[in-house]
Every structure is written in C-alpha cells, then in structure tokens.
Motif scaffolding. Structure first.
Motif: not given
Lengths: 300, 359
Positions: A111-115, A159-170
């Motif tokens: 997650l850190l790397v994707l972030g 959680r916020q970071q996950s949401d933001e990464v997921l927003a980018m991925l999708s």
C-alpha cells in the motif's frame, strides 16, 4: 502498470512503452518496484534510485524519460513526513519498525508503494507513469492490497490511503494494466487467469495485451523444398538452411496457435512485439520494440 | 556419469533456486521423475500458486499433503503444493506450550491475515515443509521448487527472520504480559505504537498487542526449529541446484544468487541452464540465389549468433559456482503439460550436451 509472469519481458515492455510515449512527445516516468535491476540501463541511463533521475533528456518533439525505484521503507518515510511525523521517523526506522508495522498491518508495504505511485500521479510527476509491477502471482496480491486493507481497517489514514489508491486503480482514465505474455502455452494460461482475477477482484481496466517474442513468418516467396536443389549451394549448407526454415515454420505455427487460443479466451486487443534474437537488448532493439508498441492493436 | 547421476542417487534434499521464468518448476519436477525412475521415493514441493507443477505432472489437484503421481515405470513420485496457511497452523500447534495458546493464536484475526499473505511467510513455510517432509521418513528425497522470490536468499533466511522478529526489543516490549507492563514501555515502543495508531487506526493496535501476546514464550521453540532447518540445509545430503536461462538478466540474478549461497557456505553442486538455443553451423550462400534464400541465410546466422552469445553469457554464472557440474537443457519445442513431455525434460537433464565445456 505493466504486469506478467517472470521471464516474459515485463521490464523490456515497460521500457518500450516509455520509449514509445516519449517519442510521441510525452514526458514519462518509469517506476521499478520489485527491486530488479536493468530498467534504468535499458533506457540509456544509470540504475534507478528512489529519487527520480533523468534517463533520457527530452527536446524538440521528444519527451523526457526519467525513472525511480520505489521501496516501502522510503515510501513510509515520505508518508510520515507528509503527515508531520518527521521527527519520529529516524528513530522509527532505526528500530527496524517497518517489519513490525508490516506484521501488524499486512499489505502495508504494498500500500505504501502504491500510495507513492498515486502521489506521483496526482502530483503530475510526468504525462505518463509506467510501473514495472511485481511478477504475476505477486501482482494480484499487490494490486488487491488496497481492496483487502479496506476490509481490515475501518477508519484512519490507512483506510483513506486505501480508498485513494483504489480510486486510482479503478479509474481507467488514470490507470490501466498492461499484461505481458509470450506466445507459449504456460504464459498464456497464466495471463488468462491473471486477467480475470484483476478485472473481477481489483476492478482495474486492462489495456491491450502485449505478446512479446513473436517470430516473423517465413518469406512467402521462399520455397523450402527447392533449397536443396539450388545451384552453387553446398549440400551441407542447403541441409542447414532447410533445417532452419523448418524450425522457423514450427515455431511460428506454435506461436500462432497460442495467440489464437489467447484471443479465443480473452476479448482484449493484442499488440505483438517482434522477437529480438539477442541475450541483452541495445538501443536499436528498444527502438524497434517501441515502434511495434505504437502500432494499432490487433482486435481480440 | 552425468552431473545429476550422483545427486539423484544419493541426495536426500535438493533445493532448486533461481530467478523467475527460467523453468525452475519444470526442472524440479523432471528431477523428481528421474529420481523416481531410479527407484527412489521422491516428493516434489512447490510453492508456485500458478499450478505449474500440477500441470507438468499431469495432475489436476495438488494439496498440502503428498499426492502420488502416476508415471510409467515408477510408483515413487509424489508432489505437494505448499499451503502456507495450513503449514503455519501446524507449526503454531506444534510450538505452542498449551492447546489454549495455540487456539488463541489461530483465532486471532491478525494471525489469519499474516499466515496467508504476509510476504516472507511463503518462504518460511516452504523450508518448514521441507523439514517436515525430510523428517517424515516416507521419502528418500525431498525436492523443493523455491518460490519466485525477489531474492531467493529470503528462503534460506526466513526461519532466522522469524526468530529475529520474536527477539526484537519492540516485540518484547509489546508482549509484556499485562497492561501494567504497558506503562513502563520504553520510549521507542511508545513511539511505535503511537505511529501505528496514527497510520492504521486504534483497532489495529489492540489486535496487534493481542497478536504479539499470543506468541509469548514461543521464541525458544522457533529458535530451535530455525537451527534445525539451518542444519538440514547445510547437511551433506542437501544439494543446491541453481537454475537459469541464458538471458543476460537471468544470468545476472542467478550469478548473484550463486555468490550469496557461497557466502553462506552452501555448496552448489549443479548449475542447470535451460532454454539454450541449438548451436548452428555457419552457412555460405552464393550471390545469385533468390532473395528469399538470402533472407533465410540471414535469419540462420542470427540464430547461430544468438546460440553463441548465450554460451558467452553463461560464463559469469559458472565462475560464481566453481566445482559445480553444469547441465545444459536445449530449448524444447513443446511446453511441458504431462508426465510424458516431462520425461523428455528428464532425459535432457541427464544427457550431456557439453557445449559449455562443463565437466
């Protein structure tokens, strides 16, 4: 994001995409995240480090290519700095806490790397960011991290970071995954499996598939049967050439069969990259591959 | 005698390591088949989630327990696909002093996440499984197909890493048995907890403390096990095989790996180079042949050059593994998808091409 099983030429394709985009005038940042060497050198620069460095300067109609190698511990530093925790960070790392953090929060390294990739993307680090993702099996885990962390961690910065990464991925306008394969049985099987998993579980958009290492067919003018009867050709040379022609025919036929199987199983367009008969690629090879990347994909 | 004859007849453990995409799984399976044909009871362990071993052996399903593989002329070939979670569960049950403590760990939500997905767990469980199978006496030979790791050395260091983790001062403070203990946490641990709280949220910290506390008192058991595994890896009957392809990147990685193995005093007995292009004779073509034939001659020379270059690329790897026997496997026309095609690879492994000047 360029993904594929080990040995299919993922890093080569990452470099070729970067080169093709730069040749069209876009600025490109290549990102290596599995710590494997070679990407910086392939693009004519030095080995990649955490801070982006220029690999090939731009100019005129050609975009600049820069590159960096992301690591979870350095990304964590960045993240903590960003959240005003600069003072504790040195102590934190000195205590080897990244491993403990990784244990308390599985997937946090990915997650850190994707972030960090997300941060580079939002910050317009380049017109195009090309990520050389980890090898296939791990790519799924890697890209799924954000979604699975959302389930474990209900609130807070992760959680916020996950949401933001997921927003980018999708979001297909921000991120697409390029799957790379060879026209061979096992890599094709694995690619099909990975493609469905990525779409179903991560919800990421798939770009055209890159089929690497495609052999050219024999010249249609060539009469293989007639080689042995050619004037002035020694019998041993004729035999060697006939054997090579048969070898090429066999390989091309086997490759076509696999490409057709792939097309039958996945409704995605393909780009075919020519095999480069070399153990290490030079600038000419890369230019040829970038040219092939820039051609119109074959409909799937 | 070829390079593998002695190893196949006498080794009790073979560890196949090398970069991804070089045919490691196929090589491991072929070695297993070759040894089984010699009458040995063999089990091949893979951690590859892509079912490549199952495909190569022509079986649909492999589980965490050895499955017999039907192959002509042998009844001693078995295969296992490592299930890290199940193996870890078993290790926890074995190491926990009481059933209650084992159950507490197994029920912890954080443990459930870690055992299945934490990076490094797969490597750790692969060596654990290796040890388990070696001890079982059901098999004469255990072959491990190492995980496609960023660094194959991870596999060898995994047990030690678990011990270091359990001995980490932060971990020790976190496993302080009571809340009272928390009050006397040193500054670093407080900083760590506060950071985790800010990064991951408060619930995670409570889970984490429960997780670490659940492992309390198990350090000695894990340390002993790590020492036993290390001893097994260094035993005379354990043979390391470095597998590579002749591509420059693969050679760079496998050469690095060979050096790391040597630095740890682990002896590499064999180097396998897969996917070598066949060496071709030079051809001379007169000027007046059709263009298509001139073009074919150019392609022939290109393939000949590639074959020669591959043999040059391999040199640093051979230099990094002095004394190791070299086995060359040509690029095969067909992918391995059943025991018969696997037999062809086994034959190739035991044949000696000798084009690289191996002994």
């Amino acid at each position: 994001m360029v993904a594929g099983k080990g040995g299919v030429g993922k890093t080569t394709v990452t470099a070729a995409i970067a080169r093709a985009a730069a040749d069209e005038g876009r600025s490109v940042l290549v990102v290596s995240i599995d710590g494997r060497p070679g990407l910086g050198e392939l693009l004519g620069g030095t080995p990649l480090v955490y801070e982006p460095t220029v690999l090939r300067p731009g100019g005129g109609a050609v975009g600049e290519i820069s590159g960096c190698a992301l690591r979870a511990d350095a990304a964590l530093m960045d993240y903590l700095d960003l959240r005003g925790m600069g003072r504790v960070t040195k102590k934190f790392v000195a205590a080897g806490a990244i491993d403990l953090l990784a244990t308390t929060t599985p997937g946090i390294k990915d997650l850190l790397v994707l972030g960090k990739v997300k941060q580079l993307q939002i910050g317009d680090a380049a017109d195009l960011i090309v990520v050389d993702a980890p090898a296939a099996g791990h790519a799924i885990t890697f890209l799924r991290t954000a979604a699975s962390l959302r389930e474990i961690v209900p609130t807070g910065p992760v959680r916020q970071q996950s949401d933001e990464v997921l927003a980018m991925l999708s979001d297909p306008t921000r991120c697409q995954v390029v799957l790379v394969t060879l026209p061979e049985e096992t890599p094709v099987n694995e690619l099909v499996e990975v493609a469905f998993d990525l779409e179903d579980e991560v919800g990421v958009a798939l770009a055209p598939i890159v089929v690497n290492g495609c052999w050219d067919s024999l010249d249609p003018e060539l009469d293989v049967e007639a080689i042995a009867g050619l004037d002035g050709l020694a019998p041993e040379d004729a035999a060697a050439l006939t054997a090579t022609a048969r070898r090429i025919e066999r390989t091309v036929a086997a490759q076509h069969q696999q490409i057709e199987r792939l097309a039958g199983q996945l409704p995605l367009p393909h780009v075919h990259l020519p095999a480069r008969f070399s153990t290490r690629l030079d600038d000419r090879d890369l230019a040829a591959l970038a040219a092939a990347i820039a051609t119109e994909p074959v409909p799937g | 005698m070829t390079a593998f004859d002695e190893v196949l007849d006498s080794a009790s453990v073979i560890v196949a390591c090398g970069p991804g995409g070089v045919g490691k799984t196929t090589t491991s399976a072929a070695l297993g088949l070759a040894a089984a044909r010699r009458g040995r009871r063999v089990v091949v362990v893979t951690v590859d989630p892509a079912r490549r071993l199952a495909d190569a052996l022509g079986v649909t399903d492999l589980g965490n327990e050895p499955t017999q593989v039907r192959a002509e002329g042998t009844d001693g070939l078995h295969a296992v696909m490592l299930d890290a979670q199940t193996t870890f569960d078993r290790l926890v049950r074995l190491q926990a002093p009481t059933v209650a403590q084992a159950e507490a760990i197994l029920a912890n939500p954080m443990y459930r996440n870690i055992a299945g997905s934490l990076s490094g767990t797969q490597e750790y469980m692969a060596v654990e499984k290796l040890y388990e199978l070696d001890q079982s006496e059901d098999f004469d030979l255990v072959i491990v197909d190492t995980p496609p790791s960023r660094n194959a050395i991870d596999l060898l260091e995994a047990p030690g890493r678990m011990v270091r983790f359990l001995e980490h001062p932060l971990y020790r403070l976190l496993t302080a048995p009571s809340r009272a203990g928390m009050k006397v946490l040193a500054g670093t641990a407080r900083v760590f907890l506060r950071t985790v709280q800010r990064v991951a949220g408060g619930e995670v910290v409570d889970d984490a403390i429960a997780f670490f506390q659940a492992f309390a008192g198990m350090e000695d058991g894990f340390r002993d096990r790590a020492a036993q595994v290390d001893e097994l890896l260094r035993a005379d009957g354990t043979s390391f095989v470095v597998v590579s392809s002749p591509r420059a990147e693969a050679i760079t990685e496998s050469t690095h790996l060979a050096k790391e193995l040597r630095a740890r005093d682990l002896r590499i007995e064999t180097v396998v180079v897969n996917m070598l292009h066949e060496q071709l004779p030079p051809v001379a073509v007169p000027d007046d042949v059709p263009d298509a034939v001139t073009g074919l001659a150019a392609r022939h020379r290109q393939l000949a050059r590639l074959a020669d270059r591959e043999r040059t690329e391999v040199r640093p790897l051979l230099a990094a593994a002095p004394g190791a026997a070299l086995v060359e496997v040509p690029l095969l026309d067909d992918d391995v998808h059943d025991v018969e095609t696997l037999g062809a690879v086994a034959d190739a492994l035991l044949a000696d091409l000798g084009s690289l000047g191996g002994r």
